[in-house]
Write a protein that holds these residues in place. Structure first.
Motif, PDB file in Angstrom:
ATOM      1  N   VAL A 181      41.850  30.036  41.314  1.00 14.16           N
ATOM      2  CA  VAL A 181      40.480  30.161  41.401  1.00 14.16           C
ATOM      3  C   VAL A 181      39.669  28.796  41.570  1.00 14.16           C
ATOM      4  CG1 VAL A 181      38.131  31.222  40.655  1.00 14.16           C
ATOM      5  CG2 VAL A 181      40.976  32.851  40.733  1.00 14.16           C
TER       6      VAL A 181
ATOM      7  N   ARG B 293      34.825  30.382  39.089  1.00 16.77           N
ATOM      8  CA  ARG B 293      35.272  31.004  38.169  1.00 16.77           C
ATOM      9  C   ARG B 293      34.667  30.915  37.155  1.00 16.77           C
ATOM     10  NH1 ARG B 293      37.660  29.138  33.064  1.00 16.77           N
ATOM     11  NH2 ARG B 293      36.888  27.737  33.434  1.00 16.77           N
TER      12      ARG B 293
ATOM     13  N   VAL C 206      48.041  31.961  40.733  1.00 22.09           N
ATOM     14  CA  VAL C 206      46.781  32.385  41.109  1.00 22.09           C
ATOM     15  C   VAL C 206      45.800  31.453  41.108  1.00 22.09           C
ATOM     16  CG1 VAL C 206      44.967  33.889  40.195  1.00 22.09           C
ATOM     17  CG2 VAL C 206      47.232  34.929  40.585  1.00 22.09           C
TER      18      VAL C 206
ATOM     19  N   GLU D 153      44.015  37.793  38.782  1.00 21.62           N
ATOM     20  CA  GLU D 153      42.709  36.541  38.718  1.00 21.62           C
ATOM     21  C   GLU D 153      41.822  36.553  37.859  1.00 21.62           C
ATOM     22  OE1 GLU D 153      40.666  36.093  43.414  1.00 21.62           O
ATOM     23  OE2 GLU D 153      39.478  37.547  42.243  1.00 21.62           O
TER      24      GLU D 153
ATOM     25  N   TYR E 150      36.438  41.280  43.514  1.00 24.39           N
ATOM     26  CA  TYR E 150      37.335  39.538  43.615  1.00 24.39           C
ATOM     27  C   TYR E 150      36.621  38.237  43.121  1.00 24.39           C
ATOM     28  CZ  TYR E 150      41.707  41.343  46.477  1.00 24.39           C
ATOM     29  OH  TYR E 150      41.793  42.280  47.067  1.00 24.39           O
TER      30      TYR E 150
END
Ligand code: 13P
Ligand code: SF4
Length: 354
Positions: free
Chosen positions: A335, A340, A333, A98, A148
């Motif tokens: 985001v 982000r 992945v 991530e 995260y």
């Protein structure tokens, strides 16, 4: 026919290289099977203009064969930021992949398994961070990279185990919110002349307009399910058997364990220590696969490790899944852009500190 001979020669060369490095760690029949996967993965990497980033905890047959770059969280983050490859396969856990996507969004970032989580990353939510910020307004938030994207988005600056002291010192404030690893907070607090308090047990609050309580870290009770298990008793027992052993511990271990060890540092710092400081033998208090990787690269070093404690998340990343990942371009992945952009600020700030 020529193609067949070429692929047989490539397989043979791959197998021989793996055998020369890993014969003492991986049984021969398994090496033969793994060598086939390695050949396929390296071929697909070229076809897809892909690179593989491999964390230091990957198993040796992956780490020493298909990874284009290996390292700790910070080194891999830096590499992810600058790669020109179209596809970036992250052989590590989800928060690492991530992070790569956050800092280099134009690349397709893939992770070979959806099950590669992390007990630290899952210990805290974005709502938890918002509550802490409301409780301690104006106090900067330092978040460990093992978190995260939505948690990073609530953060002023990220840190890894290799730069946490530097990041805290660069902030220059008496009080910081340092999350989510309780033990990393205690280890870094010790090095920076602070101590850790926990909001639920320490009644101190900030007065209106005040931005510091004292020289404290406001901590959180997150723990690494691997490093929390190592004890001072483990160190004592190994030292009784091998009085000349040099003990290396990751800063996610308890402060009692890091104090009893001879050295504490990030995964790459531990590898560098073994490479540069000659000792009769070393005990590594970290994920066991890293010891295998060191032994494969440095057969002259004797490395003890406690392998009953493993990271179940890192172990999800196998050569089989890495091949499937490149064949099917899975698992991508993603985001959300607003998250982000906010998370990137905290990572960029860390990278600028060094
Ligand atoms: P490093 O940044 O030291 O590689 O640590 C990552 C990790 O998850 C350790 O458990
Ligand atoms: Fe997370 Fe611990 Fe595994 Fe590292 S070793 S990925 S901190 S659970």
């Amino acid at each position: 026919m020529e193609k067949m001979m070429e692929s047989t020669a490539t397989y043979q060369a791959t197998y021989e290289r793996m055998h020369s490095m890993m014969a003492k760690i991986v049984p021969e029949f398994e090496l033969r099977e793994k060598a086939k996967l390695v050949v396929e993965i390296n071929k697909l990497k070229r076809e897809r203009n892909a690179i593989i980033l491999g964390h230091n905890y990957m198993e040796p047959a992956l780490y020493h064969t298909v990874a284009d770059f290996t390292g700790d969280s910070l080194e891999l983050c830096r590499k992810a930021a600058t790669t020109q490859a179209d596809v970036l396969v992250f052989c590590g856990v989800e928060f690492m992949a991530e992070t790569a996507k956050i800092i280099n969004p134009s690349r397709q970032v893939l992770i070979p398994s959806k099950k590669a989580g992390c007990s630290l990353a899952q210990s805290i939510t974005a709502a938890d961070v918002r509550r802490l910020k409301a409780q301690y307004p104006g106090v900067p938030v330092v978040t460990y990279i093992n978190s995260y994207a939505d948690v990073k988005a609530e953060t002023d600056v990220c840190c890894t185990s290799s730069n946490a002291v530097k990041v805290v010192e660069a902030l220059g404030t008496d009080t910081v919110i340092f999350i989510p690893d309780e033990y990393l907070a205690q280890n870094v607090a010790r090095e920076t002349g602070k101590h850790v308090i926990f909001p639920e047990t320490d009644p101190r609050k900030l007065a209106q307009g005040q931005t510091a309580i004292d020289k404290v870290f406001v901590g959180w009770h997150g723990k690494c399910e691997v490093h929390e298990k190592f004890t001072v008793g483990d160190i004592e027992r190994v030292r009784r058997q091998f009085p000349d052993v040099v003990v290396l511990a990751h800063p996610e271990c308890s402060p009692e364990v890091t104090a009893a060890a001879d050295f504490a540092g990030s995964t790459s710092a531990m590898i560098k220590y073994v490479e540069t400081v000659k000792a009769p033998r070393y005990l590594l208090l970290t994920e066991c696969a890293m010891g295998d990787n060191i032994i494969a690269a440095h057969p002259d070093r004797e490395v003890l490790r406690l392998c009953s404690v493993r990271c179940p998340h890192m172990a999800q990343i196998t050569l089989e899944d890495t091949l499937a990942c490149l064949q099917e371009l899975r698992y991508e992945v993603v985001v959300p852009e607003d998250v982000r952009l906010r998370a990137k600020k905290a990572i960029d700030r860390m990278l600028a500190i060094g």
